[in-house]
Write a protein that holds these residues in place. Structure first.
Motif, PDB file in Angstrom:
ATOM      1  N   THR A 108       0.860  -1.179   0.000  1.00 47.52           N
ATOM      2  CA  THR A 108       0.000   0.000   0.000  1.00 47.52           C
ATOM      3  C   THR A 108       0.896   1.229   0.000  1.00 47.52           C
ATOM      4  OG1 THR A 108      -1.664  -1.195   1.256  1.00 47.52           O
ATOM      5  CG2 THR A 108      -1.838   1.205   1.221  1.00 47.52           C
ATOM      6  N   TYR A 152       0.796   5.475  -0.539  1.00 52.38           N
ATOM      7  CA  TYR A 152      -0.119   6.605  -0.535  1.00 52.38           C
ATOM      8  C   TYR A 152       0.478   7.783  -1.300  1.00 52.38           C
ATOM      9  CZ  TYR A 152      -2.245   3.967   3.268  1.00 52.38           C
ATOM     10  OH  TYR A 152      -2.835   2.985   4.021  1.00 52.38           O
ATOM     11  N   SER A 153      -0.380   8.509  -1.995  1.00 51.17           N
ATOM     12  CA  SER A 153       0.032   9.754  -2.643  1.00 51.17           C
ATOM     13  C   SER A 153       0.125  10.843  -1.567  1.00 51.17           C
ATOM     14  CB  SER A 153      -0.993  10.160  -3.705  1.00 51.17           C
ATOM     15  OG  SER A 153      -2.211  10.542  -3.090  1.00 51.17           O
ATOM     16  N   LYS A 154       0.682  11.996  -1.940  1.00 50.19           N
ATOM     17  CA  LYS A 154       0.762  13.102  -0.975  1.00 50.19           C
ATOM     18  C   LYS A 154      -0.629  13.530  -0.515  1.00 50.19           C
ATOM     19  CE  LYS A 154       5.145  15.177  -2.321  1.00 50.19           C
ATOM     20  NZ  LYS A 154       5.821  16.419  -2.755  1.00 50.19           N
ATOM     21  N   LYS A 155      -1.580  13.576  -1.446  1.00 49.83           N
ATOM     22  CA  LYS A 155      -2.944  13.967  -1.085  1.00 49.83           C
ATOM     23  C   LYS A 155      -3.561  12.965  -0.115  1.00 49.83           C
ATOM     24  CE  LYS A 155      -4.103  16.694  -5.142  1.00 49.83           C
ATOM     25  NZ  LYS A 155      -4.997  16.864  -6.278  1.00 49.83           N
ATOM     26  N   GLU A 156      -3.306  11.681  -0.357  1.00 46.83           N
ATOM     27  CA  GLU A 156      -3.832  10.662   0.551  1.00 46.83           C
ATOM     28  C   GLU A 156      -3.193  10.772   1.930  1.00 46.83           C
ATOM     29  OE1 GLU A 156      -5.015   6.908  -2.279  1.00 46.83           O
ATOM     30  OE2 GLU A 156      -2.881   7.404  -2.115  1.00 46.83           O
ATOM     31  N   LEU A 157      -1.890  11.017   1.976  1.00 46.97           N
ATOM     32  CA  LEU A 157      -1.216  11.194   3.263  1.00 46.97           C
ATOM     33  C   LEU A 157      -1.787  12.389   4.022  1.00 46.97           C
ATOM     34  CD1 LEU A 157       2.501  10.453   2.339  1.00 46.97           C
ATOM     35  CD2 LEU A 157       1.017   9.087   3.818  1.00 46.97           C
ATOM     36  N   LYS A 171      -4.795  13.562   3.736  1.00 49.63           N
ATOM     37  CA  LYS A 171      -6.131  13.171   4.193  1.00 49.63           C
ATOM     38  C   LYS A 171      -6.027  12.276   5.436  1.00 49.63           C
ATOM     39  CE  LYS A 171     -10.548  13.199   3.651  1.00 49.63           C
ATOM     40  NZ  LYS A 171     -11.273  14.382   4.081  1.00 49.63           N
ATOM     41  N   ILE A 172      -5.046  11.389   5.458  1.00 51.42           N
ATOM     42  CA  ILE A 172      -4.836  10.520   6.621  1.00 51.42           C
ATOM     43  C   ILE A 172      -4.500  11.369   7.848  1.00 51.42           C
ATOM     44  CG2 ILE A 172      -3.280   8.788   7.629  1.00 51.42           C
ATOM     45  CD1 ILE A 172      -3.166   7.524   4.790  1.00 51.42           C
ATOM     46  N   GLU A 207      -7.596  13.003   9.091  1.00 54.83           N
ATOM     47  CA  GLU A 207      -8.434  12.041   9.806  1.00 54.83           C
ATOM     48  C   GLU A 207      -7.888  11.775  11.208  1.00 54.83           C
ATOM     49  OE1 GLU A 207      -8.471   8.701   7.144  1.00 54.83           O
ATOM     50  OE2 GLU A 207      -9.832   9.695   5.732  1.00 54.83           O
ATOM     51  N   LYS A 259       1.140  18.758   6.939  1.00 51.18           N
ATOM     52  CA  LYS A 259       0.563  19.121   5.635  1.00 51.18           C
ATOM     53  C   LYS A 259       1.438  20.128   4.904  1.00 51.18           C
ATOM     54  CE  LYS A 259      -3.971  19.337   5.243  1.00 51.18           C
ATOM     55  NZ  LYS A 259      -5.382  19.709   5.524  1.00 51.18           N
TER      56      LYS A 259
END
Length: 183
Positions: free
Chosen positions: A146, A148-153, A155-156, A159, A177
């Motif tokens: 798995t 993650y892209s920067k955007k996904e990171l 978002k994580i 969260e 961020k």
């Protein structure tokens, strides 16, 4: 005695089903990361999870064998259609739904407690499961990690900051961020 055998078979069905969903939902890289941070449960689980296709074959073969045995055994106790309905009901509720719902929530904890038992199943079913797992390894290759892209990171991190279980606060979220946005 017949009822005891039925109960044992239903419990084994639930164990195999729950372990399949629970253990295979755990990412190997995430387990390695947790091990490097000192997580003892992850270390126990990784010993059985590292060979994913062998684990998959073992748990699925065990589940199918137990469920088939349960259906055949109930066929000796009750008439065919009634036995089929009883077996289906027991397997669906106690062998699939309840165990999978439970193991999905507590995969790491349950996996750590049952790793020793899974090793025994792997040893017992190895002669049948290893060739199948080997073919899967050769045809499908290694499990995809798995990533993650920067955007996904980002978002994580969002969260985590919004979760009461996390220790990430708003300042840390902003810093992380910002670092991820810097290029």
């Amino acid at each position: 005695m017949d009822y005891l055998i039925v109960i044992i078979l239903v419990l084994l069905s639930g164990l195999f089903s729950g372990l399949t969903l629970g253990l295979l939902s755990l990412d190997k890289n995430e387990l390695k990361r947790k091990i490097s941070l000192g997580n003892k449960q992850a270390k126990k689980v990784y010993t059985v999870r590292k060979k994913g296709n062998l684990l998959l074959c073992t748990l699925l073969l065990g589940n199918v064998a137990v469920n088939s045995t349960l259906a055949i055994f109930l066929g000796n106790i009750a008439s065919g259609v009634i036995a089929g309905l009883i077996a289906t009901g027991l397997i669906v509720i106690f062998g699939e739904i309840i165990p999978q719902a439970t193991f999905a929530r507590y995969a790491l904890a349950v996996g750590a407690r049952t790793a020793w038992l899974v090793k025994i199943f792997i040893i017992i079913l190895f002669p049948i499961c290893w060739p199948i797992a080997w073919v899967l390894d050769k045809t499908l290759g290694e499990e995809m990690p798995t990533v993650y892209s920067k955007k996904e990171l980002m978002k994580i991190v969002e969260e985590h900051e919004g979760s009461k279980e996390s220790v990430v606060d708003a300042d840390e979220e902003r810093i992380i961020k910002g670092a991820l946005s810097f290029s």
